[in-house]
Design a protein around this motif. Structure first.
Motif, short mmCIF file in Angstrom:
data_model
loop_
_atom_site.label_atom_id
_atom_site.label_comp_id
_atom_site.label_asym_id
_atom_site.label_seq_id
_atom_site.Cartn_x
_atom_site.Cartn_y
_atom_site.Cartn_z
N THR A 111 -9.31 -2.74 9.01
CA THR A 111 -9.11 -4.09 9.07
C THR A 111 -8.65 -4.80 10.55
O THR A 111 -8.54 -5.66 10.43
CB THR A 111 -7.96 -4.57 7.92
N GLU A 159 -6.37 4.31 6.92
CA GLU A 159 -7.82 3.93 6.80
C GLU A 159 -7.92 2.30 6.43
O GLU A 159 -8.78 1.67 7.16
CB GLU A 159 -8.65 4.55 5.42
N TYR A 160 -7.27 1.82 5.83
CA TYR A 160 -6.92 0.34 5.75
C TYR A 160 -6.58 -0.47 7.02
O TYR A 160 -7.41 -1.39 7.52
CB TYR A 160 -6.16 0.04 4.52
N LEU A 186 0.75 -1.25 -0.03
CA LEU A 186 -0.15 -0.16 -0.06
C LEU A 186 0.91 1.16 -0.08
O LEU A 186 1.95 1.27 0.58
CB LEU A 186 -1.00 0.09 1.32
#
Length: 220
Positions: A77, A72-73, A64
């Motif tokens: 998650t 955000e990820y 990423l």
């Protein structure tokens, strides 16, 4: 190299990711770069980041880039950490707004860094552009000062604080914080977080700024 790997420049926006990894308790390896020596344009980084910039994060079988997307990820998650309101939560919209407002402010800091720190020939810098960009940065801080009500941007600490917090340690090189009492107290709360302290210890000394404050140049 295996596991989680963060491609990183000390005291850059990749610090957001380093800090968040500490908040989440995720072990990682760090590959350090120096923004001045061309190392980011060599090796593996250009294949990970289209702009050949940090951060790049190898995690969950993929790579990423972009600090906002990574924050955000990771928050979404790793929901057990409670660092991001999910869709349907009343604070979801406010969370997203602050995450992205952080980049509005961060871009202005970056422009000042370019004009005041990284130009090889300082004479190329425009005093007018510096003054206008500094005024815009100050305006973003004033807007945030007016809206900040509690200890954190939301009802509790979140990824938005990680995104925004980094800016509040870079902006004072260009804008005096004497007029921002709420932001100053907020910054103290952020820097007191154990995960922030650990991340700063790993991050080491910043290599950008050669003074504590850069006053405005005279208008031309």
């Amino acid at each position: 190299m295996s596991g989680v790997v963060l491609h990183h420049v000390p005291f850059s926006r990749s610090f957001r990711v380093l800090w968040l990894l500490e908040e989440l308790g995720i072990e990682r390896q760090i590959v350090d770069y120096d923004i001045r020596d061309g190392s980011m344009r060599k090796g593996a980084l250009p294949g990970m980041s289209p702009a050949a910039r940090v951060p790049a994060l190898e995690i969950d079988g993929m790579t990423l880039f972009e600090s906002g997307a990574i924050v955000e990820y990771l928050c979404e998650t790793r929901r057990e950490a409670g660092l991001a309101p999910m869709p349907g939560d009343p604070e979801r919209a406010e969370y997203l707004q602050w995450v992205h407002y952080a980049e509005t402010m961060g871009t202005l800091v970056e422009q000042l860094n370019i004009n005041r720190i990284f130009l090889r020939d300082p004479a190329q810098a425009s005093a007018t552009v510096i003054r206008l960009t500094t005024a815009r940065l100050r305006a973003t801080l004033m807007g945030m000062e007016a809206r900040l009500q509690g200890d954190w941007l939301l009802s509790g600490f979140s990824g938005a604080d990680v995104m925004m917090g980094f800016n509040l340690f870079a902006a004072p090189y260009f804008v005096k914080f004497d007029e921002f009492p709420k932001l100053s107290e907020y910054r103290e709360r952020l820097s007191a977080r154990p995960a922030f302290v650990r991340a700063r210890e790993v991050d080491g000394q910043q290599r950008f700024y050669d003074r504590d404050f850069y006053p405005l140049p005279e208008a031309t």
